[in-house]
Motif scaffolding. Structure first.
Motif, PDB file in Angstrom:
ATOM      1  N   VAL A  35     -19.919  36.732   8.498  1.00 11.69           N
ATOM      2  CA  VAL A  35     -21.330  36.403   8.250  1.00 11.69           C
ATOM      3  C   VAL A  35     -22.150  36.578   9.523  1.00 11.69           C
ATOM      4  CG1 VAL A  35     -22.926  34.533   7.673  1.00 11.69           C
ATOM      5  CG2 VAL A  35     -20.866  34.894   6.294  1.00 11.69           C
ATOM      6  N   ARG A  36     -21.645  36.098  10.648  1.00  7.98           N
ATOM      7  CA  ARG A  36     -22.382  36.269  11.906  1.00  7.98           C
ATOM      8  C   ARG A  36     -22.585  37.746  12.237  1.00  7.98           C
ATOM      9  NH1 ARG A  36     -19.519  31.342  13.651  1.00  7.98           N
ATOM     10  NH2 ARG A  36     -17.722  32.633  14.191  1.00  7.98           N
ATOM     11  N   ALA A  37     -21.545  38.554  12.007  1.00  9.58           N
ATOM     12  CA  ALA A  37     -21.672  39.989  12.263  1.00  9.58           C
ATOM     13  C   ALA A  37     -22.734  40.609  11.358  1.00  9.58           C
ATOM     14  CB  ALA A  37     -20.326  40.679  12.062  1.00  9.58           C
ATOM     15  N   ALA A  38     -22.692  40.245  10.070  1.00 10.81           N
ATOM     16  CA  ALA A  38     -23.655  40.807   9.121  1.00 10.81           C
ATOM     17  C   ALA A  38     -25.086  40.420   9.487  1.00 10.81           C
ATOM     18  CB  ALA A  38     -23.324  40.335   7.708  1.00 10.81           C
ATOM     19  N   LEU A 238     -24.344  44.394  -3.622  1.00  6.79           N
ATOM     20  CA  LEU A 238     -23.549  43.418  -2.879  1.00  6.79           C
ATOM     21  C   LEU A 238     -22.192  43.994  -2.476  1.00  6.79           C
ATOM     22  CD1 LEU A 238     -24.225  40.207  -5.034  1.00  6.79           C
ATOM     23  CD2 LEU A 238     -25.177  40.719  -2.767  1.00  6.79           C
ATOM     24  N   PRO A 239     -22.166  45.010  -1.619  1.00  7.55           N
ATOM     25  CA  PRO A 239     -20.868  45.506  -1.154  1.00  7.55           C
ATOM     26  C   PRO A 239     -20.153  44.442  -0.329  1.00  7.55           C
ATOM     27  CG  PRO A 239     -22.654  46.469   0.129  1.00  7.55           C
ATOM     28  CD  PRO A 239     -23.295  45.730  -1.007  1.00  7.55           C
ATOM     29  N   LYS A 240     -18.863  44.314  -0.540  1.00  6.07           N
ATOM     30  CA  LYS A 240     -18.094  43.284   0.162  1.00  6.07           C
ATOM     31  C   LYS A 240     -17.268  43.920   1.279  1.00  6.07           C
ATOM     32  CE  LYS A 240     -14.453  43.341  -3.390  1.00  6.07           C
ATOM     33  NZ  LYS A 240     -15.084  44.297  -4.305  1.00  6.07           N
ATOM     34  N   THR A 241     -17.362  43.338   2.459  1.00  6.24           N
ATOM     35  CA  THR A 241     -16.592  43.825   3.592  1.00  6.24           C
ATOM     36  C   THR A 241     -16.647  42.806   4.711  1.00  6.24           C
ATOM     37  OG1 THR A 241     -16.291  45.626   5.191  1.00  6.24           O
ATOM     38  CG2 THR A 241     -18.558  45.093   4.580  1.00  6.24           C
ATOM     39  N   ALA A 242     -15.592  42.769   5.510  1.00  4.76           N
ATOM     40  CA  ALA A 242     -15.587  41.964   6.733  1.00  4.76           C
ATOM     41  C   ALA A 242     -15.678  42.864   7.961  1.00  4.76           C
ATOM     42  CB  ALA A 242     -14.322  41.113   6.799  1.00  4.76           C
ATOM     43  N   ASN A 243     -15.773  44.162   7.739  1.00  5.35           N
ATOM     44  CA  ASN A 243     -15.764  45.151   8.820  1.00  5.35           C
ATOM     45  C   ASN A 243     -17.202  45.460   9.248  1.00  5.35           C
ATOM     46  OD1 ASN A 243     -15.819  47.700  10.181  1.00  5.35           O
ATOM     47  ND2 ASN A 243     -13.761  48.107   9.424  1.00  5.35           N
ATOM     48  N   PRO A 244     -17.589  45.127  10.473  1.00  6.26           N
ATOM     49  CA  PRO A 244     -18.974  45.385  10.907  1.00  6.26           C
ATOM     50  C   PRO A 244     -19.386  46.849  10.818  1.00  6.26           C
ATOM     51  CG  PRO A 244     -17.917  43.838  12.404  1.00  6.26           C
ATOM     52  CD  PRO A 244     -16.839  44.365  11.498  1.00  6.26           C
ATOM     53  N   ASP A 245     -18.450  47.775  11.076  1.00  2.63           N
ATOM     54  CA  ASP A 245     -18.788  49.192  10.961  1.00  2.63           C
ATOM     55  C   ASP A 245     -19.156  49.543   9.522  1.00  2.63           C
ATOM     56  OD1 ASP A 245     -18.373  49.659  13.663  1.00  2.63           O
ATOM     57  OD2 ASP A 245     -16.257  50.217  13.373  1.00  2.63           O
ATOM     58  N   HIS A 246     -18.416  48.993   8.573  1.00  5.93           N
ATOM     59  CA  HIS A 246     -18.722  49.234   7.172  1.00  5.93           C
ATOM     60  C   HIS A 246     -20.048  48.571   6.788  1.00  5.93           C
ATOM     61  CE1 HIS A 246     -14.176  49.907   6.167  1.00  5.93           C
ATOM     62  NE2 HIS A 246     -14.694  50.865   6.905  1.00  5.93           N
ATOM     63  N   MET A 247     -20.314  47.392   7.333  1.00  5.66           N
ATOM     64  CA  MET A 247     -21.597  46.730   7.072  1.00  5.66           C
ATOM     65  C   MET A 247     -22.752  47.628   7.505  1.00  5.66           C
ATOM     66  SD  MET A 247     -20.817  42.884   8.463  1.00  5.66           S
ATOM     67  CE  MET A 247     -19.331  41.991   8.016  1.00  5.66           C
ATOM     68  N   GLU A 252     -27.034  52.036   5.784  1.00  6.78           N
ATOM     69  CA  GLU A 252     -27.676  53.300   6.170  1.00  6.78           C
ATOM     70  C   GLU A 252     -27.812  54.183   4.935  1.00  6.78           C
ATOM     71  OE1 GLU A 252     -25.047  54.577   9.273  1.00  6.78           O
ATOM     72  OE2 GLU A 252     -25.910  53.184  10.743  1.00  6.78           O
ATOM     73  N   VAL A 253     -28.727  53.795   4.078  1.00  5.86           N
ATOM     74  CA  VAL A 253     -28.866  54.453   2.771  1.00  5.86           C
ATOM     75  C   VAL A 253     -30.324  54.895   2.541  1.00  5.86           C
ATOM     76  CG1 VAL A 253     -26.868  53.397   1.672  1.00  5.86           C
ATOM     77  CG2 VAL A 253     -29.034  52.161   1.700  1.00  5.86           C
ATOM     78  N   ASP A 254     -30.936  55.397   3.598  1.00  9.85           N
ATOM     79  CA  ASP A 254     -32.323  55.842   3.520  1.00  9.85           C
ATOM     80  C   ASP A 254     -32.379  57.285   3.024  1.00  9.85           C
ATOM     81  OD1 ASP A 254     -35.058  55.987   3.723  1.00  9.85           O
ATOM     82  OD2 ASP A 254     -35.061  56.390   5.886  1.00  9.85           O
ATOM     83  N   PHE A 255     -31.965  57.470   1.784  1.00  8.32           N
ATOM     84  CA  PHE A 255     -32.038  58.780   1.130  1.00  8.32           C
ATOM     85  C   PHE A 255     -32.243  58.521  -0.347  1.00  8.32           C
ATOM     86  CE2 PHE A 255     -27.660  57.481   0.900  1.00  8.32           C
ATOM     87  CZ  PHE A 255     -27.191  57.940  -0.319  1.00  8.32           C
ATOM     88  N   ALA A 256     -32.558  59.540  -1.107  1.00  9.18           N
ATOM     89  CA  ALA A 256     -32.801  59.376  -2.541  1.00  9.18           C
ATOM     90  C   ALA A 256     -31.856  60.275  -3.328  1.00  9.18           C
ATOM     91  CB  ALA A 256     -34.247  59.714  -2.875  1.00  9.18           C
ATOM     92  N   ILE A 257     -31.251  59.703  -4.352  1.00  2.04           N
ATOM     93  CA  ILE A 257     -30.408  60.473  -5.273  1.00  2.04           C
ATOM     94  C   ILE A 257     -31.306  61.068  -6.347  1.00  2.04           C
ATOM     95  CG2 ILE A 257     -28.462  60.357  -6.875  1.00  2.04           C
ATOM     96  CD1 ILE A 257     -27.530  57.824  -5.358  1.00  2.04           C
TER      97      ILE A 257
END
Length: 285
Positions: A35-38, A238-247, A252-257
């Motif tokens: 949580v602190r990392a996020a 709500l993606p779940k992860t404890a990995n700061p790199d994955h967070m 980083e999803v500033d694009f459009a499908i």
């Protein structure tokens, strides 16, 4: 401005960040660090549940994040097995104690059935009793907004029939390969915001060749494509992860499908969850 700064407004007026941190499968002794990392990365929406067994750690992370409490949106869920008013009231207070917080921003009934009878028997009366407890805690200021999770249309209608406060949220399994289009449309018609849990299909989508090829065309990872997909559906992701790199990557999803590719992702079926199919939400019931 990034997706981490963007919010939806619930029907009750509360603002909820569009991207959150899921904490399922994060052990209690690792949750505070996650949580602190996020929060350090910029996340302001943190989701947990009584069933996750990590409310204590999540609460510690919130309290020690260095960010004022009012800037964070903390959700938890009432255990699916609790289908009566008095036990629900006690469990709500239990979550507040475990989290170490003076209020919860959003609390949900985790499932319309206990997990060992998921999509099975009729618990309509028990759900209404648990809902009354949430309403009372909401009125008392212990919970800012209330909602449900894994509820089908008839389950939501059961709550609405006797509710004095309507559900603000329905947290559902939503990802490319599992897009409940009719339920999403129904929730929208009732001004119920959908939160998408397991937007990366609990990792199962990573093996899909069609999705991998699409992600490569956009120059993004498969998880980034999948998070973006759920955001473009109009859900909280709500993606779940404890990995700061994955967070960081998930944000980083500033694009459009394109609409054509959105349609392709909507039409995907038959995601294989592998050994995780033992969990009720992935069992195909």
């Amino acid at each position: 401005m990034t997706v981490l700064d963007e919010t939806y407004r619930l029907a009750d007026g509360a603002e909820i960040p569009r991207l959150g941190l899921g904490t399922w499968f994060i052990d209690d002794d690792k949750a505070a660090d996650a949580v602190r990392a996020a929060v350090g990365i910029g996340y302001r929406n943190i989701d947990t549940a009584q069933a996750y067994g990590n409310e204590r750690g999540v609460g510690e992370g919130v309290r020690t994040s260095g960010v004022p409490r009012e800037e964070l949106f903390v959700s938890t869920k009432l255990a699916a097995e609790i289908k009566d008013h008095d036990r629900a009231l006690a469990a709500i207070d239990g979550s507040l104690d475990e989290l170490g917080l003076d209020h919860i921003d959003l609390m949900l009934i985790h499932s319309p059935q206990p997990w060992d009878d998921f999509r099975g028997g009729d618990y309509a009366e028990g759900n209404r009793a648990a809902w009354r407890a949430l309403e009372e805690a909401h009125q008392a200021g212990k919970i800012r907004s209330i909602g449900v999770s894994n509820f089908q249309r008839h389950d939501v209608e059961n709550i609405l029939r006797g509710a004095t406060v309507a559900p603000q949220v329905n947290q559902l399994l939503v990802h490319a390969g599992n897009t409940p289009t009719e339920l999403l449309a129904y929730c929208e018609s009732e001004q119920i915001l959908v939160e998408a849990y397991s937007p990366i299909a609990h990792g199962a989508i990573l093996k899909n060749a069609e999705v991998k090829a699409m992600a490569e065309r956009y120059g993004v990872s498969v998880p980034q494509l999948c998070v973006r997909y759920t955001l473009q559906l109009g859900t909280v992701s709500l993606p779940k992860t404890a990995n700061p790199d994955h967070m960081r990557s998930n944000a980083e999803v500033d694009f459009a499908i394109s609409e054509a590719d959105m349609e392709t992702l909507r039409d995907l079926r038959d995601v294989d969850y592998g050994e995780d199919s033992v969990f009720p939400v992935y069992s195909g019931k």
